[in-house]
Design a protein around this motif. Structure first.
Motif, short mmCIF file in Angstrom:
data_model
loop_
_atom_site.label_atom_id
_atom_site.label_comp_id
_atom_site.label_asym_id
_atom_site.label_seq_id
_atom_site.Cartn_x
_atom_site.Cartn_y
_atom_site.Cartn_z
N SER A 2 76.52 78.52 14.09
CA SER A 2 76.92 77.14 14.33
C SER A 2 78.31 77.10 14.96
O SER A 2 79.07 78.05 14.87
N GLU A 3 78.63 75.99 15.57
CA GLU A 3 79.94 75.80 16.16
C GLU A 3 81.00 75.87 15.05
O GLU A 3 80.73 75.52 13.92
N TYR A 4 82.18 76.35 15.42
CA TYR A 4 83.22 76.45 14.40
C TYR A 4 83.99 75.15 14.29
O TYR A 4 84.86 74.85 15.09
N THR A 5 83.62 74.35 13.30
CA THR A 5 84.39 73.13 13.03
C THR A 5 84.85 73.17 11.59
O THR A 5 84.09 73.48 10.69
N HIS A 45 77.83 73.13 4.68
CA HIS A 45 78.45 72.07 5.45
C HIS A 45 79.83 71.73 4.88
O HIS A 45 80.19 72.22 3.81
N ASP A 109 76.86 82.05 6.87
CA ASP A 109 77.01 82.45 8.27
C ASP A 109 78.19 83.43 8.32
O ASP A 109 79.35 83.02 8.16
N PHE A 112 80.95 82.84 10.98
CA PHE A 112 81.72 81.64 10.63
C PHE A 112 82.69 81.95 9.50
O PHE A 112 83.87 81.56 9.54
N LYS A 115 85.71 83.83 10.70
CA LYS A 115 86.62 82.91 11.39
C LYS A 115 87.41 82.07 10.40
O LYS A 115 88.62 81.85 10.55
#
Lengths: 358, 358
Positions: A2-5, A45, A109, A112, A115
């Motif tokens: 998934s995108e890193y937010t 999430h 993930d 993720f 990061k």
């Protein structure tokens, strides 16, 4: 992936930092922590970095009752050039997911998570001590949070990462310890949870540790749960023996934790062309090697101590003295090279180092 | 024992209570909880009953990492005469202290704890349902709270008791279940923590349960961790077999939980002059008894279900059908008598009942 937010809420009231010489292991914690939630609908999430603060859970939360939890341990090191680096964080995240599978926790993930760990370490980088042998211990863990007393996997979880500046493991240089072979208590058995990094394995080890500590031993050496013959681990480290020029470590069998340092020691020995084998090894074999003068070195391996030489092994009435109670040449070389790579003093031919500062 | 002093803070915002037919197991919780703290200086202190609320702990609290925790489970029953009674709470508190010893948690004052439980139950007595088979589940538990990542016994703890109104275990009368004999995963081994009621034992059981549930089995039957031959427990219950007129249950061996219901079944069978033995019993022996037509009944025993008849046992490819999949006569009699005593419908010749209302 998934995108890193990720949401960041800065701590407006940072704590004062302990002096380098006051540092212990896992006693002080930094100003921020990472949290991510899990539920069935959204999966993992709401990743966020927030001020270090208490975790508030319903008293019926499953973590308090059924131990559905896994954890990891790794470190961030400050180099002489003031760079911050991690040591093989991918291995820790892979293992976290293997532990998750055994304990019925949904996988994270891994990319993720690395990061997020780098992000958190960067935010609290002022907490990474600079003195020789000090580092920042990173503790990722996942806890079951559903308020429900049925014995089932939880429907909700929290993935949390906290950071702790830690002192040098060896205050006056690397030093051998005395270890007692455990003949009564069992850490783990095939089919159990020994290869997962999960709370219950540690709770079950406390009693044996308490008994041997009274007799002046630093740790226990665990034997297999079936026959109490074969060597498994020492305390919460993996264990190696150098016998007649060859290095031997117990092979992974489902009840031994697959240590990142263990793997690194094996890789390094291969790199140096020193014979190393993973196989079943009995206490009797160690004793025989000692009696015939072929037991040259013994040491534990783990994230906290890196290499922990064993100077004496007590096996019931029998005592085994190793290398005159001094740190062996190979143990020393492994320690110096591994810590050298971790602190950026020695070249890393393995690609193990992951820089935090970019 | 110490004097009984306890602070009570009443919940000014009581929740609405679920209807009797909405009750499940361990899903709803009452308006109050009991907490007591432990530290080295004061021992167990500050006993209090407070509004049911989240427990806030440092994220480094040891319960989240090393699983140093124990628990108990018992019930309060409402009789037809509207009296509230407990079933052998002293046995639960004795076991809690045995679990404490194994997990290196300081012992509690058993008498004090029973008084506190009665006090808490009385305060929330409106939550005890009256419908047939319903009760109030009582969950005492102790958690390690010290914020420290060293693998050592915690210096601080909390002893907490929460209450949950629970529905009838059997919605349409006592009913046999299908059980799968577990051949891969192991619950516990001698020298481990199997005889302690501690979180890790339950975390380790989730995976096996998940596997057999997919195949339509309600629970697993655990074999010994050493030879995978001898019967230990079924799910989180003890297990009994009636073979050729005699009742057999696995003897306590260090890896089997000493169930309060197990003990009550043994006492009751002796009272009835029905032969009952505690001994090692292998799956092969059960299979042989089945083949020769001598396996008459099999059932689990535990606080939640009281008696849980087994209608079918799957042992690898082999299937064992018991009493045509129907509840056996003895299972039924034990269930009726035990629940009869618990709900005050049947005389208690054993002195097992402890009244809450005085």
């Amino acid at each position: 992936m998934s995108e890193y937010t990720i949401t960041v809420i800065k701590n407006e009231n940072p704590k004062s930092k302990p002096a380098s010489d006051e540092l212990k292991f896992g006693k002080y914690f930094t100003d921020h922590m990472f949290i991510q939630d899990y539920n069935m609908e959204k999966g993992w999430h709401n990743a966020r970095i927030i001020p270090y603060q208490p975790v508030a859970l319903d008293p019926a939360a499953m973590i308090f009752h059924y131990g559905q939890t896994v954890f990891e341990g790794l470190k961030a090191y400050r180099t002489k050039d003031n760079e911050i680096q991690l040591f093989r964080p991918n291995k820790n995240m892979e293992r976290l997911n293997r532990s998750n599978d055994r304990i019925c926790i949904p996988p994270i993930d891994e990319e993720f998570a690395i990061k997020a760990i780098k992000h958190l370490v960067k935010i609290d980088s002022d907490w990474i001590p600079a003195a020789e042998g000090t580092s920042l211990y990173i503790r990722p863990f996942i806890i079951a949070t559903e308020p429900y007393l049925g014995v089932n996997p939880s429907a909700t979880y929290q993935f949390i990462v906290i950071l702790s500046p830690v002192g040098a493991y060896y205050e006056s240089g690397i030093n051998p310890v005395k270890i007692a072979v455990e003949n009564n208590y069992v850490r783990a058995v095939k089919g159990g949870t020994g290869e997962a990094k999960t709370a219950g394995n540690y709770a079950s080890s406390l009693k044996a540790q308490e008994v041997v500590a009274k007799e002046g031993y630093a740790q226990v050496l665990w034997l297999d749960g079936l026959e109490k013959k074969y060597i498994e681990e020492v305390g919460s480290m993996n264990v190696f023996f150098k016998i007649d020029g060859k290095v031997i470590t117990p092979q992974l069998n489902g009840s031994i934790l697959e240590g990142v340092t263990r793997n690194s020691v094996i890789e390094m020995l291969k790199h140096w062309d020193i014979p190393v084998v993973e196989r079943k090894i009995s206490m009797q074999e160690i004793y025989n090697a000692y009696e015939s003068g072929k037991l040259e070195e013994a040491f534990g391996s783990g994230t906290a101590a890196v290499i922990s030489p064993i100077g004496e092994l007590a096996w019931g009435e029998k005592k085994i003295y190793i290398n005159n109670g001094e740190t062996g040449e190979l143990s020393h070389k492994l320690y110096d090279t591994l810590t050298g790579i971790q602190y950026g003093k020695v070249e890393d031919p393995f690609g193990w180092i992951v820089k935090v500062s970019n």
